[in-house]
Design an enzyme around this catalytic site. Structure first.
Site, PDB file in Angstrom:
ATOM      1  N   CYS A 254       3.135   2.957  -0.339  1.00 37.37           N
ATOM      2  CA  CYS A 254       2.541   4.237   0.090  1.00 37.37           C
ATOM      3  C   CYS A 254       2.984   5.450  -0.724  1.00 37.37           C
ATOM      4  CB  CYS A 254       2.770   4.476   1.582  1.00 37.37           C
ATOM      5  SG  CYS A 254       4.500   4.729   2.038  1.00 37.37           S
ATOM      6  N   HIS A 313       5.796   6.812   6.334  1.00 32.61           N
ATOM      7  CA  HIS A 313       4.543   6.583   5.616  1.00 32.61           C
ATOM      8  C   HIS A 313       4.208   7.878   4.888  1.00 32.61           C
ATOM      9  CE1 HIS A 313       0.771   5.155   4.359  1.00 32.61           C
ATOM     10  NE2 HIS A 313       0.048   5.831   5.221  1.00 32.61           N
ATOM     11  N   ASP A 336      -5.332   9.818   2.463  1.00 30.23           N
ATOM     12  CA  ASP A 336      -4.375   8.721   2.344  1.00 30.23           C
ATOM     13  C   ASP A 336      -4.989   7.623   1.497  1.00 30.23           C
ATOM     14  OD1 ASP A 336      -2.480   6.766   2.625  1.00 30.23           O
ATOM     15  OD2 ASP A 336      -2.366   6.867   4.811  1.00 30.23           O
TER      16      ASP A 336
END
Length: 669
Positions: A254, A313, A336
């Protein structure tokens, strides 16, 4: 009477240096001139003779691979078109200076310019946060300096109680980075290329290899045919490699996805920041609740536990007006690029407005329900009891404030962490926060909650957040009861070594202890030998933490309590020496030393140095360091760019990941 010869353009000077300075694009390492939309730029045109009133001077701007004509201007007649205009700023004999202003909503991309039939070359046109009429306008000069112009920064990792900063080189001005971004946008229509909403959503999509994009995600712990995700400290080599090969770069997790997305957005002129959410929920049931099932020893029941909570995250926020939405949703938007959720046929998330996430307006585009749960879900811990061969699930803990903590980004203008949790949600437990939960779930917050059987007369929490590498694990539990009556408490604690997503794990063992407690508050110490984890550190090629679930039960009453905890490893000291200044093209010497405090050898050792002053990251393989021994190592590198430049020096091995040091060195001529 003399006939006037046909007007010809002899040469065009696009005044690259002056225009790029005025457009805040001087740092770009491109052959082409880089401009921002909605802002004036000048060019010097030399003609074969002075201009006459009846002459035509056609400026034809075309865009894209097939060079379709986009705007035509003529300072003599049609000096305005589609929000663009041109005027003659200066005229002296056969030399004229033209001033052009592009529209504040012009198509972003690569343009070619012809003046009459003369090829005046090509240029890039970007979004413009300095222009009040642009949809990405950012009023604060300090914020523009951070979110558009700063090419280094930090990405936050670790977990809520032990936040670590990872220095990251965004490098949006480096060679091929802007070319790569333009290439990734090549399938968009001119209309889509006007809007930061469609451009940012596409760039987000194209960061991921499953959409034929840049980076391949891998959480397996095996990175043999590529680079392990924790090794990256910069977006630059990833975007350069993708642009050169047009193939996916291996591998990312991530924070790497967020790093390259932040770089790409800053490169094309959309203000962007990398954001970390700690205790980030991944709710597969889409009910805004994360259910965790434990057996009686505290081990997670993997068959029943489908939801997960990542220690952290990382995603990216981009700044823009949302003209596609009802009023009130301008400003920061979540994007994202980590491949988690399919949205309209591809893996991507966002742009989702922080204002909608905060209010629980989960129907607002795009993917707001998914992001809302990541920062706002409630956590239920269930005990799976075996009774006469049957399983019974008993709810032993409900945590409404444990998901979405310490949401963090780098502070504007300072190398510090800024907590932006309140931009994402109302304070935990406030009426507004519960109202947002109700709005998001479409029901009253108490409707869906199972009745808590226990009267909450027992509470436990763990005092430690870390363990020194090579030393035993020590856990101090604080027990709180509502009574002074002496009681016996059974404690079960299951410890796992696992990655930040909880995906790869190996069980370290279970500790059982029965204690006789007196008084309302007491402490219990649990220990596990260092051997339990040391030999398992190199199993997965990821940075590991110790995660534990603890269940306590009062024998006399049957009251139960449960909690989970995370411990990060504290690494031994890593010392780095480098000078404060260095001359360009001269060797810079960096001295490093590191002690292996483990009773096992450290293998696959590597030292590396990275800086925007260097043409590429340099690394040195150093084999193995035996237990208890020091390694001393010297690296030499040659700076190629002047100015104050950050150098990031890293030590990695199979067992000890990502120990780094950084320093700003002034490079002079």
């Amino acid at each position: 009477m003399d006939t006037i010869s046909a007007l010809k353009v002899s040469s065009v000077d696009m005044e690259k240096k002056e225009n790029m300075a005025a457009h805040h694009t001087s740092e770009f390492q491109t052959k082409n001139i880089v401009l921002r939309r909605g802002q004036i730029f000048n060019m010097k045109v030399i003609l074969n003779r002075p201009l006459q009133p009846q002459d035509e001077l056609k400026l034809i701007f075309s865009i894209g691979q097939n060079s379709s004509k986009y705007v035509e201007l003529d300072p003599m007649t049609s000096f305005r078109s589609q929000g663009w205009h041109v005027k003659i700023a200066k005229q002296s004999g056969s030399e004229i200076t033209l001033s052009v202003i592009s529209a504040a909503d012009a198509v972003v991309g690569q343009y070619s310019l012809y003046i009459n039939s003369h090829d005046a070359g090509s240029f890039f046109l970007l979004f413009n946060p300095w222009c009040a009429d642009d949809t990405v306008y950012l009023p604060s000069e300090e914020e523009r300096a951070e979110y558009i112009l700063n090419d280094t920064g930090y990405i936050y990792m670790g977990f809520a109680k032990q936040i670590k900063e990872k220095p990251w080189t965004f490098g949006q001005f480096e060679k091929s980075v802007l070319d790569c971004c333009m290439y990734l946008l090549s399938n968009l229509t001119p209309h889509e290329l006007q809007s930061p909403v469609s451009v940012s959503r596409t760039i987000c999509t194209m960061m991921c290899s499953v959409n034929n994009g840049v980076l391949m995600g891998n959480w397996s712990g095996d990175y043999k045919n590529g680079t392990a995700p924790y090794v990256w400290t910069s977006s630059v080599p990833i975007l350069q490699q993708h642009y050169a090969t047009k193939l996916p770069v291996c591998f990312g997790q991530c924070w790497v996805f967020s790093g390259i997305l932040t770089t790409a957005l800053r490169a094309i002129g959309i203000p962007a920041r990398s954001v970390t959410n700690f205790e980030s929920a991944h709710d597969t049931g889409k009910n805004l609740i994360v259910d965790i099932y434990l057996d009686e020893s505290g081990k997670t029941n993997t068959d029943l536990t489908k939801d997960s909570i990542w220690n952290f995250h990382v995603w990216t926020d981009a700044w823009m007006k949302r003209q596609d939405l009802p009023p009130g949703h301008d400003g920061w938007q979540v994007l994202d690029a980590t491949p988690q959720e399919i949205s309209e046929g591809g893996f991507r998330t966002g742009p989702s407005p922080l204002s909608a996430i905060r209010q629980g307006a989960v129907q607002i585009q795009y993917d707001t329900k998914f992001v809302f749960t990541e920062v706002n879900g409630d956590k239920f811990i269930w005990l799976v009891k075996q009774k006469e061969g049957k399983e019974k699930n008993v709810l032993i803990a409900v945590e409404t404030a444990s998901i979405g903590k310490n949401i963090s980004t780098k502070m504007v203008g300072e190398n510090k962490r800024e907590d932006i949790t309140l931009q994402y949600k109302f304070p935990e437990g406030s009426p507004e926060e519960r109202k947002a939960m109700e709005k998001a779930s479409g029901k009253h917050t108490d409707e869906d909650k199972p009745n808590r059987s226990s009267s909450n007369s027992l509470k436990i929490h763990v005092l430690q957040n870390s363990v020194e590498l090579g030393y035993p694990v020590t856990l101090t539990l604080a027990l709180k009861r509502k009574t002074d009556v002496p009681q016996n408490v059974n404690i079960s604690c299951s410890l796992d070594l696992q990655t930040y997503t909880g995906g790869n794990k190996t069980n370290l063992g279970i500790i059982h202890k029965t204690v006789h407690v007196q008084g309302q508050e007491s402490e219990v110490v649990l220990n596990m030998a260092a051997d339990s984890y040391i030999y398992k550190l190199g199993v997965f090629d990821d940075e590991m933490v110790i995660k534990g679930f603890i269940i306590a039960e009062v024998m006399e009453t049957g009251d139960k309590a449960a909690t989970d905890m995370t411990l990060s490893f504290l690494y031994p000291a890593f010392s780095v020496e480098m000078p404060d200044t260095c001359k360009i093209s001269w060797p810079l010497t960096i001295k490093c030393s590191f002690k292996n405090t483990l009773p096992i050898p450290l293998t696959d050792i590597r030292f590396s140095v990275e800086s925007l002053a260097l043409s590429h990251m340099q690394s040195w393989e150093q084999g193995t360091v035996p237990p208890g021994k020091f390694i001393h190592f010297q690296m030499k590198c040659t700076p190629e760019k002047i100015g104050p430049r950050k150098f990031i020096v890293k030590f990695t091995s199979r067992q000890v990941k990502d120990v780094h040091s950084e320093k700003i060195v002034l490079i002079t001529n």
